[in-house]
Write a protein that holds these residues in place. Structure first.
Motif, PDB file in Angstrom:
ATOM      1  N   TYR A 567      14.992  22.760 -38.383  1.00 34.14           N
ATOM      2  CA  TYR A 567      13.705  22.428 -38.994  1.00 34.14           C
ATOM      3  C   TYR A 567      13.195  23.591 -39.847  1.00 34.14           C
ATOM      4  N   ASP A 568      13.449  24.824 -39.392  1.00 33.57           N
ATOM      5  CA  ASP A 568      12.939  25.994 -40.102  1.00 33.57           C
ATOM      6  C   ASP A 568      13.752  26.348 -41.340  1.00 33.57           C
ATOM      7  N   MET A 569      14.845  25.638 -41.579  1.00 35.02           N
ATOM      8  CA  MET A 569      15.623  25.897 -42.791  1.00 35.02           C
ATOM      9  C   MET A 569      14.807  25.612 -44.044  1.00 35.02           C
ATOM     10  N   ARG A 570      13.817  24.686 -43.920  1.00 35.31           N
ATOM     11  CA  ARG A 570      12.978  24.438 -45.093  1.00 35.31           C
ATOM     12  C   ARG A 570      12.064  25.620 -45.355  1.00 35.31           C
ATOM     13  N   THR A 571      11.819  26.459 -44.326  1.00 30.77           N
ATOM     14  CA  THR A 571      11.086  27.705 -44.533  1.00 30.77           C
ATOM     15  C   THR A 571      12.019  28.789 -45.054  1.00 30.77           C
ATOM     16  N   ALA A 572      13.278  28.773 -44.606  1.00 31.23           N
ATOM     17  CA  ALA A 572      14.232  29.815 -44.993  1.00 31.23           C
ATOM     18  C   ALA A 572      14.539  29.799 -46.477  1.00 31.23           C
TER      19      ALA A 572
END
Length: 683
Positions: A567-572
């Motif tokens: 899910y945090d890949m969109r932040t990465a």
């Protein structure tokens, strides 16, 4: 949640807050006295007491030392039969009173002996050396108890490197330090332990942490959760969307991922599971939402103020730069929760199971007063962060009094009871704020060891080393920095990770990029390090936030951490994008129409990336659609990225948005037609 997992959550909360020991009434009174005294000291130096900055940092560190040694045993879990006092949780052993006394004495030495130290600067006496070395040792030990061994280990490695530097091979060699230089740099000046990070911790961060603790004690966390559920609970994937919004609101004043998970996840995770979310995805959604709380201005997990000092810009400039990426990250997580609900065919909660929005606002409107006032102070009146936080705390004290008066009116008690209850609640909030602050203060002090040693010449050597590793390739340079932040962040709190990585690599990114004709704003380099430090919070196999969420969800922690990381890949992707396109951090952009356009395009670009990652847009993606989603994301995030492919001038940059929007629209129409064709095919 079974008993074993409930105890795990309680243990994680205790470790996160430093409230580990079971104290008798006298010991409890002592810890209360230290915590309340620390809070009063910070409020005094923020308002009426003019104190030398170095002295203030020294006293600030002394309070942190006292709190940690009185609250946390030498070993938190490991029990040694021969030496049981090393892991004693029932009461405070004599050894830790001694540790606390030595810690306080070494921290205060620079204040007590300042006149003599300033006279022999660079040539410390034997007493200076003894106290200086003892201070480094005590800071490392206090930090180990507060945040684990990773940060002290990094400091020890840099210390060893500092002394062995002249004897290493040419690639790693540098001039090194002597014992006198080491002590003078780290313990007797404002270049090391008492450097910029501890100054920001002392002057600003404590007040915001205290403000968050007071809001939490007053009940604002429950208000935010109820407000989010009242507004969003009835929609598709409502509990997950509510978790995102509630965690974002909690993150405004909280710098702890674990605390955010436990505060909001206790309510949101069971409701997500009730509407059909698998346990792993319910926990992972809460982890991703809670970790991203540290992205949200105004506090950003205490890092915003340190970034402002390092980049040498006003605090408001950091908020401006961080605002679009943080908002994009949260809106996209909201979108991801919608995609997950669509994939699983979920619905929202029945209206009768949700809080009434009017009742929630009526009963909790007073929590909005201090938050609104803080925003007005910072954004409209443009007062300093310290003064803004101080005034907001004073308002919050009166808000707590008002709340207690309303309670006693309902219960039929007296006005004296209301005052007594509000004083008790305020004192508990002061202690809670002090406990929460210990991690930040000690992380800043330990990170100051690394910062101080980097200033002795290690920094230039690191630039050469990273340049050699990346071969001047900006993409490889950023990947190396991101991986280093993720690895380091597995064992460090976000603020400490940011300080270490910013000291080591942020100037390196800017310098190497300039050497090869690529412009990277210093702000972008610092935010790059900060973002990957945050993402490290749920990077397997560590990720304490994931362990807390998994316990609440009755799920396996490793799959929960992996799903949260996905899910945090969109932040990465965001840090890479604002390095390549500084428009995303509003670098030299002041036009409101342009700001709105950049924000809207960034949101759509992030949606396209999330759709590619989740394998779902309006319906399940076909394999050949994924490259088009990624292309759309790249163009909407970085419109200048395709100019050289089309041999167009730079003033055509914003016209490239039409290409990205066109591809996105075609994908929308293609999937819309595919959905319509399914009933026909079935018929």
């Amino acid at each position: 949640m079974d008993e074993k997992k409930r105890k795990l959550v309680e243990e994680l909360i205790k470790e996160d807050t430093g409230d580990v020991r079971i104290l008798n009434k006298y010991e409890h009174a002592l810890v209360m006295f230290v915590g309340v005294s620390w809070a009063i000291f910070q409020l005094l130096i923020a308002s009426v007491w003019t104190l030398d900055s170095t002295f203030a940092r020294s006293i600030h560190l002394a309070f942190a030392m006292a709190m940690i040694f009185l609250s946390v045993p030498f070993f938190k879990k490991k029990k040694i039969k021969a030496l049981p006092f090393l892991s004693q949780r029932e009461g405070i052993p004599i050894m830790d009173y001694v540790f606390a006394a030595i810690g306080v004495a070494t921290a205060l030495y620079i204040t007590v002996e300042w006149n003599g130290i300033s006279m022999r600067m660079g040539s410390p006496s034997l007493t200076d050396v003894v106290f200086g070395v003892a201070l480094v040792v005590m800071v490392f030990e206090a930090t180990r108890r507060a945040v684990g061994p990773a940060l002290p280990a990094v400091g020890i490695l840099f210390t060893i490197y500092g002394f062995l530097g002249p004897y290493l091979p040419d690639l790693l060699a540098y001039k090194g330090v002597t014992l006198d230089k080491y002590v003078s740099q780290l313990s007797l000046s404002t270049e090391g332990i008492f450097g910029i990070p501890l100054r920001v911790s002392t002057n600003i961060v404590y007040l915001f942490v205290l403000l968050g603790a007071m809001l939490d004690k007053a009940g604002a966390g429950k208000f935010f959760i109820d407000l989010a559920f009242a507004g969003l609970g009835r929609y598709k994937g409502g509990p997950a969307k509510s978790a995102v919004v509630a965690s974002g609101l909690t993150g405004l004043v909280s710098g702890s991922s674990v605390a955010n998970v436990v505060t909001t996840g206790t309510f949101t995770i069971p409701l997500m599971k009730k509407t059909g979310y698998p346990a792993t995805k319910a926990g992972a959604t809460e982890v991703a939402a809670s970790i991203n709380g540290q992205l949200m201005p105004p506090i950003m997990g205490a890092a915003a103020f340190i970034i402002a000092e390092y980049v040498n810009v006003p605090y408001i400039a950091v908020v401006k730069a961080a605002f679009i990426p943080a908002l994009v990250a949260y809106i996209t997580l909201f979108y991801v929760s919608h995609l997950e609900a669509s994939k699983l065919g979920l619905k929202g909660l029945p209206k009768e199971e949700l809080p009434n929005a009017k009742e929630v606002l009526k009963n909790g409107f007073h929590y909005l007063i201090p938050i609104t006032w803080l925003v007005v102070e910072l954004m409209v009146l443009r007062h300093s962060p310290a003064m803004s936080a101080f005034r907001t705390i004073i308002i919050l004290i009166f808000v707590i009094l008002y709340q207690e008066i309303m309670k006693v009116k309902k219960e039929g008690a007296t006005f004296a009871d209301a005052i007594k209850n509000s004083l008790k609640l305020t004192a508990e909030a002061f202690v809670s704020g002090s406990r929460n602050m210990v991690i930040v203060a000690l992380a800043c002090a330990s990170a100051g060891v690394v910062v101080g040693l980097v200033a002795t010449g290690i920094g230039s050597m690191i630039t050469e080393l990273v340049d050699a590793m990346s071969h001047g390739n900006i993409y490889l340079l950023l990947i190396i920095t991101a991986m280093a932040s993720l690895l380091l962040g597995m064992g460090l709190p976000t603020t400490a990770n940011y300080i270490v990585m910013a000291s080591l690599t942020a100037p390196v990114i800017v310098t190497i990029a300039q050497n090869y004709g690529f412009f990277v704003p210093l702000m972008a380099a610092h935010l790059f390090c900060f973002y990957f430090g945050i993402i490290a919070d749920d990077t397997p196999p560590v990720g304490l936030a994931a362990y807390a969420a998994a316990a609440l969800a009755d799920a396996d922690p490793i799959p929960t951490a992996v799903q949260g990381f996905i899910y945090d890949m969109r932040t990465a992707i965001l840090p890479f994008m604002f390095v390549f396109n500084p428009d995303l951090i509003l670098h030299h952009i002041t036009s409101w129409p342009k700001i709105i356009m950049i924000f809207a395009m960034a949101v759509l670009g992030s949606f396209a990336f999330a759709s590619a990652l989740q394998g779902w847009f309006l319906t399940k993606n076909k394999w050949y659609e994924i490259p088009f989603f990624l292309f759309t994301s790249w163009v909407l995030f970085n419109p200048a990225g395709i100019l050289h492919w089309l041999h167009l001038p730079t003033n055509m940059k914003y016209y490239m948005y039409f290409i990205g929007l066109g591809v996105f629209a075609l994908l929308y129409l293609e999937q819309k037609m595919r959905i319509k064709s399914k009933p026909a095919m079935a018929a």
